[in-house]
Motif scaffolding. Structure first.
Motif, mmCIF file in Angstrom:
data_model
loop_
_atom_site.group_PDB
_atom_site.id
_atom_site.type_symbol
_atom_site.label_atom_id
_atom_site.label_comp_id
_atom_site.label_asym_id
_atom_site.label_seq_id
_atom_site.Cartn_x
_atom_site.Cartn_y
_atom_site.Cartn_z
ATOM 1 N N SER A 217 -11.002 -65.807 -13.842
ATOM 2 C CA SER A 217 -12.033 -66.625 -13.429
ATOM 3 C C SER A 217 -12.055 -66.347 -12.024
ATOM 4 O O SER A 217 -13.201 -66.249 -11.307
ATOM 5 N N VAL A 218 -10.806 -66.367 -11.374
ATOM 6 C CA VAL A 218 -10.806 -66.271 -9.963
ATOM 7 C C VAL A 218 -9.995 -65.062 -9.523
ATOM 8 O O VAL A 218 -9.565 -64.826 -8.493
ATOM 9 N N ASN A 219 -9.884 -63.977 -10.577
ATOM 10 C CA ASN A 219 -9.112 -62.856 -10.093
ATOM 11 C C ASN A 219 -7.740 -62.781 -9.762
ATOM 12 O O ASN A 219 -7.414 -62.116 -9.031
ATOM 13 N N THR A 220 -7.081 -63.829 -10.377
ATOM 14 C CA THR A 220 -5.843 -63.922 -9.917
ATOM 15 C C THR A 220 -4.772 -64.356 -11.221
ATOM 16 O O THR A 220 -5.015 -64.609 -12.168
ATOM 17 N N ILE A 221 -3.422 -63.705 -10.724
ATOM 18 C CA ILE A 221 -2.323 -64.103 -11.593
ATOM 19 C C ILE A 221 -1.389 -64.799 -10.800
ATOM 20 O O ILE A 221 -1.105 -64.533 -9.740
ATOM 21 N N VAL A 222 -1.083 -66.340 -11.263
ATOM 22 C CA VAL A 222 0.039 -67.124 -10.879
ATOM 23 C C VAL A 222 1.365 -66.756 -11.307
ATOM 24 O O VAL A 222 1.283 -67.090 -12.560
ATOM 25 N N VAL A 223 2.307 -66.409 -10.196
ATOM 26 C CA VAL A 223 3.689 -66.307 -10.792
ATOM 27 C C VAL A 223 4.596 -67.353 -10.324
ATOM 28 O O VAL A 223 4.619 -67.641 -9.224
ATOM 29 N N LEU A 224 5.073 -67.819 -11.425
ATOM 30 C CA LEU A 224 6.096 -69.195 -11.031
ATOM 31 C C LEU A 224 7.517 -68.531 -10.924
ATOM 32 O O LEU A 224 7.867 -68.370 -12.146
ATOM 33 N N ASP A 225 8.026 -68.551 -9.779
ATOM 34 C CA ASP A 225 9.377 -67.949 -9.603
ATOM 35 C C ASP A 225 9.595 -66.428 -9.895
ATOM 36 O O ASP A 225 8.364 -65.958 -10.615
ATOM 37 N N THR A 226 10.639 -65.729 -9.256
ATOM 38 C CA THR A 226 10.526 -64.411 -9.285
ATOM 39 C C THR A 226 11.839 -63.866 -9.852
ATOM 40 O O THR A 226 11.911 -62.470 -9.883
ATOM 41 N N GLY A 227 12.676 -64.570 -10.372
ATOM 42 C CA GLY A 227 13.890 -64.033 -10.912
ATOM 43 C C GLY A 227 14.937 -63.388 -10.033
ATOM 44 O O GLY A 227 14.916 -63.866 -8.831
ATOM 45 N N CYS A 228 15.768 -62.804 -10.562
ATOM 46 C CA CYS A 228 16.924 -62.451 -9.731
ATOM 47 C C CYS A 228 16.632 -60.810 -9.257
ATOM 48 O O CYS A 228 17.819 -60.073 -8.698
ATOM 49 N N GLY A 229 15.633 -60.408 -9.272
ATOM 50 C CA GLY A 229 15.218 -59.186 -8.644
ATOM 51 C C GLY A 229 15.533 -57.716 -9.407
ATOM 52 O O GLY A 229 15.673 -56.826 -8.984
ATOM 53 N N GLY A 230 15.679 -58.209 -10.742
ATOM 54 C CA GLY A 230 16.007 -56.738 -11.462
ATOM 55 C C GLY A 230 17.269 -56.275 -11.428
ATOM 56 O O GLY A 230 17.734 -55.073 -11.946
ATOM 57 N N ALA A 231 18.096 -56.913 -10.676
ATOM 58 C CA ALA A 231 19.460 -56.319 -10.558
ATOM 59 C C ALA A 231 20.241 -56.409 -11.869
ATOM 60 O O ALA A 231 20.383 -57.342 -12.743
ATOM 61 N N THR A 232 20.863 -55.263 -12.241
ATOM 62 C CA THR A 232 21.138 -55.238 -13.681
ATOM 63 C C THR A 232 22.387 -54.130 -13.735
ATOM 64 O O THR A 232 22.515 -53.153 -12.639
ATOM 65 N N ASN A 233 23.573 -54.268 -14.497
ATOM 66 C CA ASN A 233 24.539 -53.144 -14.678
ATOM 67 C C ASN A 233 24.195 -52.101 -15.825
ATOM 68 O O ASN A 233 24.974 -51.512 -16.051
ATOM 69 N N ASP A 234 23.022 -52.330 -16.491
ATOM 70 C CA ASP A 234 22.443 -51.648 -17.683
ATOM 71 C C ASP A 234 21.853 -50.140 -16.909
ATOM 72 O O ASP A 234 20.808 -50.476 -16.532
#
Length: 124
Positions: free
Chosen positions: A52-69
């Protein structure tokens, strides 16, 4: 510190070799699990769609995608949200091509909540 564990439903599949998986929590809220991070924290990120206000609310952003895989190709939270189909979202990305604005909220300053910098990976 205490660790939270939420069981991720078995129907969630890894698509596009992403460091994240997502499933619907409520009609407008999705849980994004960064399941393969190098710290073994498996942080939960919440995304609330507010069309309704053209928005996505993101709560926290995690570890930045850092992975050993080495097989994981999608390490950017933003790229995941904008390009990877989510089964519980009619196989569409949560924010296709970045069509909605972002409101990023960081709940607190632990590395497993803030490693994806809003200045670099998420738009201001």
């Amino acid at each position: 510190p205490q660790r939270r564990h939420i069981r991720i439903r078995q129907t969630v599949t890894m698509i596009h070799n992403a460091a994240f998986k997502a499933y619907r929590l409520t009609p407008t809220v999705f849980v994004i699990n960064e399941y393969a991070d190098i710290y073994d924290e498996k942080p939960l990120i919440y995304a609330k769609l507010v069309p309704s206000v053209n928005t996505i609310v993101v709560l926290d952003t995690g570890c930045g995608g850092a992975t050993n895989d080495v097989q994981i190709e999608v390490k950017s939270l933003r790229k995941f949200i904008e390009t990877v189909p989510v089964e519980d979202n009619d196989n569409k990305p949560l924010n296709p091509n970045g069509s909605m604005r972002y409101l990023v909220v960081l709940s607190h300053c632990h590395y497993d909540h803030i490693r994806t910098s809003p200045q670099t990976d998420m738009p201001r």
